[in-house]
Design an enzyme around this catalytic site. Structure first.
Site, PDB file in Angstrom:
ATOM      1  N   ASN A 210       0.851  -1.199   0.000  1.00 28.97           N
ATOM      2  CA  ASN A 210       0.000   0.000   0.000  1.00 28.97           C
ATOM      3  C   ASN A 210       0.885   1.247   0.000  1.00 28.97           C
ATOM      4  O   ASN A 210       2.105   1.142   0.012  1.00 28.97           O
ATOM      5  CB  ASN A 210      -0.954  -0.031   1.200  1.00 28.97           C
ATOM      6  CG  ASN A 210      -0.188  -0.086   2.504  1.00 28.97           C
ATOM      7  OD1 ASN A 210       0.497   0.847   2.876  1.00 28.97           O
ATOM      8  ND2 ASN A 210      -0.276  -1.231   3.189  1.00 28.97           N
ATOM      9  N   ASP A 278      -3.974  -6.425   4.918  1.00 27.31           N
ATOM     10  CA  ASP A 278      -4.992  -7.295   5.518  1.00 27.31           C
ATOM     11  C   ASP A 278      -4.825  -8.748   5.078  1.00 27.31           C
ATOM     12  O   ASP A 278      -5.196  -9.657   5.799  1.00 27.31           O
ATOM     13  CB  ASP A 278      -6.391  -6.799   5.137  1.00 27.31           C
ATOM     14  CG  ASP A 278      -6.725  -5.507   5.861  1.00 27.31           C
ATOM     15  OD1 ASP A 278      -6.419  -5.426   7.064  1.00 27.31           O
ATOM     16  OD2 ASP A 278      -7.245  -4.570   5.224  1.00 27.31           O
ATOM     17  N   LYS A 289       8.293 -17.195 -10.745  1.00 22.75           N
ATOM     18  CA  LYS A 289       7.545 -16.035 -11.238  1.00 22.75           C
ATOM     19  C   LYS A 289       6.363 -16.511 -12.097  1.00 22.75           C
ATOM     20  O   LYS A 289       6.527 -17.378 -12.951  1.00 22.75           O
ATOM     21  CB  LYS A 289       8.487 -15.163 -12.072  1.00 22.75           C
ATOM     22  CG  LYS A 289       7.836 -13.895 -12.556  1.00 22.75           C
ATOM     23  CD  LYS A 289       8.791 -13.083 -13.430  1.00 22.75           C
ATOM     24  CE  LYS A 289       8.016 -11.992 -14.119  1.00 22.75           C
ATOM     25  NZ  LYS A 289       8.747 -11.398 -15.227  1.00 22.75           N
TER      26      LYS A 289
HETATM   27  O1  C5P Z   1      -8.322  -2.450  10.630  1.00 29.67           O
HETATM   28  P1  C5P Z   1      -7.458  -1.351  10.196  1.00 29.67           P
HETATM   29  O2  C5P Z   1      -6.325  -1.761   9.317  1.00 29.67           O
HETATM   30  O3  C5P Z   1      -8.172  -0.158   9.665  1.00 29.67           O
HETATM   31  O4  C5P Z   1      -6.825  -0.815  11.592  1.00 29.67           O
HETATM   32  C1  C5P Z   1      -5.802   0.092  11.637  1.00 29.67           C
HETATM   33  C2  C5P Z   1      -5.012  -0.082  12.902  1.00 29.67           C
HETATM   34  O5  C5P Z   1      -4.782  -1.447  13.164  1.00 29.67           O
HETATM   35  C3  C5P Z   1      -3.645   0.533  12.804  1.00 29.67           C
HETATM   36  O6  C5P Z   1      -3.268   0.926  14.109  1.00 29.67           O
HETATM   37  C4  C5P Z   1      -2.796  -0.615  12.301  1.00 29.67           C
HETATM   38  O7  C5P Z   1      -1.446  -0.451  12.637  1.00 29.67           O
HETATM   39  C5  C5P Z   1      -3.416  -1.779  13.047  1.00 29.67           C
HETATM   40  N1  C5P Z   1      -3.332  -3.062  12.322  1.00 29.67           N
HETATM   41  C6  C5P Z   1      -2.488  -4.044  12.770  1.00 29.67           C
HETATM   42  N2  C5P Z   1      -2.458  -5.274  12.136  1.00 29.67           N
HETATM   43  C7  C5P Z   1      -3.262  -5.510  11.080  1.00 29.67           C
HETATM   44  C8  C5P Z   1      -4.114  -4.503  10.614  1.00 29.67           C
HETATM   45  C9  C5P Z   1      -4.125  -3.301  11.242  1.00 29.67           C
HETATM   46  O8  C5P Z   1      -1.765  -3.835  13.741  1.00 29.67           O
HETATM   47  N3  C5P Z   1      -3.205  -6.673  10.498  1.00 29.67           N
END
Ligand code: C5P
Length: 401
Positions: A210, A278, A289
């Site tokens: 991202n 995510d 590849k």
């Molecule tokens: O759920 P979302 O990604 O919007 O949440 C953001 C918060 O959760 C941020 O503080 C991010 O660092 C943390 N986060 C995390 N591990 C993940 C997803 C998000 O620590 N897998």
């Protein structure tokens, strides 16, 4: 709180010099004694007489004044203080400090002193943003100089932006913080910060990632380290310089980030700023590849990554006293972030608007809302650095309770 503390107040040549008179009074109200030094530029804005009258002390102006030197040599002046405070610190004065120049009374004192120096910069926004000024600031930080401000807002020159002298109560707070905890009110506290994106490999050359630059998280780790915390920064792939005093662990994937965070426990606080992907490839990275000619359009089977923030928040024993998360939203920022705080189980959510119009992603400024279980505190737009400093102080206050 400042009873018996001796503050040497160096007043530089900026329009904000007049605020230093109020600053001197507020420091004295809290029990400090203040001795003033006015630079030649400073004397264009306020007079030695007003400084002397308000501080009940001689105001020093001249390196080569026989009278001043006979009364109190500049070396003694620099030593007989518990803190040297420069307000306003002009771009010129900071450039001199960063380079060790000593060609007038103020710069000579700043080079000769063996005491903590704190500067409150004030200047035009373009001067503040100039690479030379930023370079000098970095040098001063590395040299251990404390900073207070500047804030952003309407400047005397009519422009708007960062460069406004910190408000007097904030400067008084910074001075009190210094004397309360020494330079390092967070010393002895272990804090984990995550920052940057993660990269989830698809095959040896492709990955899911991202646009996170890591800037806000790096600034936060630096601000916490400046307050004396023992900071472990777990960083995804970014091109940011490691802040002074921060222990950085580089990772690529969410699984690696999670493992590094877990290995860094126990901690007093955790600040999850990273934009963790995510999802990752269900079967892990492909060994070879993917080939357009051979594989056609691939179906990528994904699975969910561990939620590091949620995991930290729900630790039983060994949970950090304070867990801070970030919520990057593009609409209904406060509502969504409030729900996210509850869902993740963290103590504070720092919510910000990352819609394209806000310019936050990759930009220098940020506007955040600090959401707890009982309050929403919306901070004005300020640089990511200032958000970091203010957040570090919020964390310090919570941990002190
Ligand atoms: O759920 P979302 O990604 O919007 O949440 C953001 C918060 O959760 C941020 O503080 C991010 O660092 C943390 N986060 C995390 N591990 C993940 C997803 C998000 O620590 N897998």
């Amino acid at each position: 709180m400042l009873e018996g503390k001796r503050i040497l107040l160096i007043i530089g040549g900026g329009v904000a010099a007049y605020k230093s008179l109020d600053l001197a009074r507020r420091l004295m109200e809290r029990g400090a004694s203040v001795r003033g030094v006015l630079t030649p530029g400073g004397q264009q804005f306020i007079t030695p007489l007003s400084v002397a009258s308000l501080t009940n002390n001689e105001c020093y102006t001249d390196l080569f004044s026989l009278k001043d030197e006979a009364e109190m040599g500049h070396i003694r002046l620099s030593r007989e203080a518990d803190l040297v405070l420069v307000s306003p610190a002009t771009a010129d004065l900071m450039a001199k400090m960063a380079n060790g120049l000593a060609n007038d009374l103020a710069s000579t004192i700043l080079l000769a002193t063996d005491k903590q120096v704190m500067v409150a910069p004030a200047m035009n926004a373009e001067m503040w943003a100039h690479k030379a000024t930023q370079r000098n600031l970095e040098t001063l930080r590395r040299d251990g100089v404390l900073m207070v401000g500047p804030g952003a807002g309407m400047l005397a020159c009519g422009e708007v932006g960062p460069g406004r002298l910190a408000e007097v109560p904030d400067m008084v707070d910074a001075v009190e913080d210094f004397f309360a905890g020494g330079v390092r009110p967070l010393s002895g506290k272990k804090i984990i910060v995550t920052a940057g994106p993660t990269q989830e490999p698809i095959d040896p050359v492709r990955y899911i990632a991202n646009r996170s630059s890591g800037k806000q998280g790096f600034e936060i780790s630096g601000a916490l380290a400046e307050l004396g915390a023992d900071v472990t920064l777990v960083a995804g792939p970014v091109s940011q310089e490691t802040p002074v005093g921060v222990n950085r662990i580089d990772v690529e994937t969410a699984l690696e980030m999670n493992a590094a965070v877990t290995a860094a426990l126990p901690a007093d606080a955790a600040v999850c700023v990273a934009a963790v992907s995510d999802w990752r490839m269900q079967a892990g990275s492909l060994g070879e590849k993917l080939k357009k000619s051979k594989d056609g359009i691939p179906e990528l089977a994904l699975c969910e990554n561990p939620d590091i923030l949620k995991g930290l928040s729900s630790l039983g024993e060994g949970r950090p006293v304070l867990v801070v998360g970030f919520a990057a939203e593009t609409e209904q920022v406060i509502e969504y972030a409030t729900a996210k705080r509850a869902r993740k189980g963290c103590d504070i959510i720092v919510a910000n608007d990352v819609s394209a119009a806000s310019g936050v992603m990759g930009g220098a400024d940020n506007q955040v809302h600090i959401i707890t279980d009982s309050s929403v505190d919306s901070w004005p737009t300020m640089s990511k650095k200032d958000v970091a400093i203010k957040l570090a102080h919020t964390i310090k206050d919570v941990l002190a309770k």
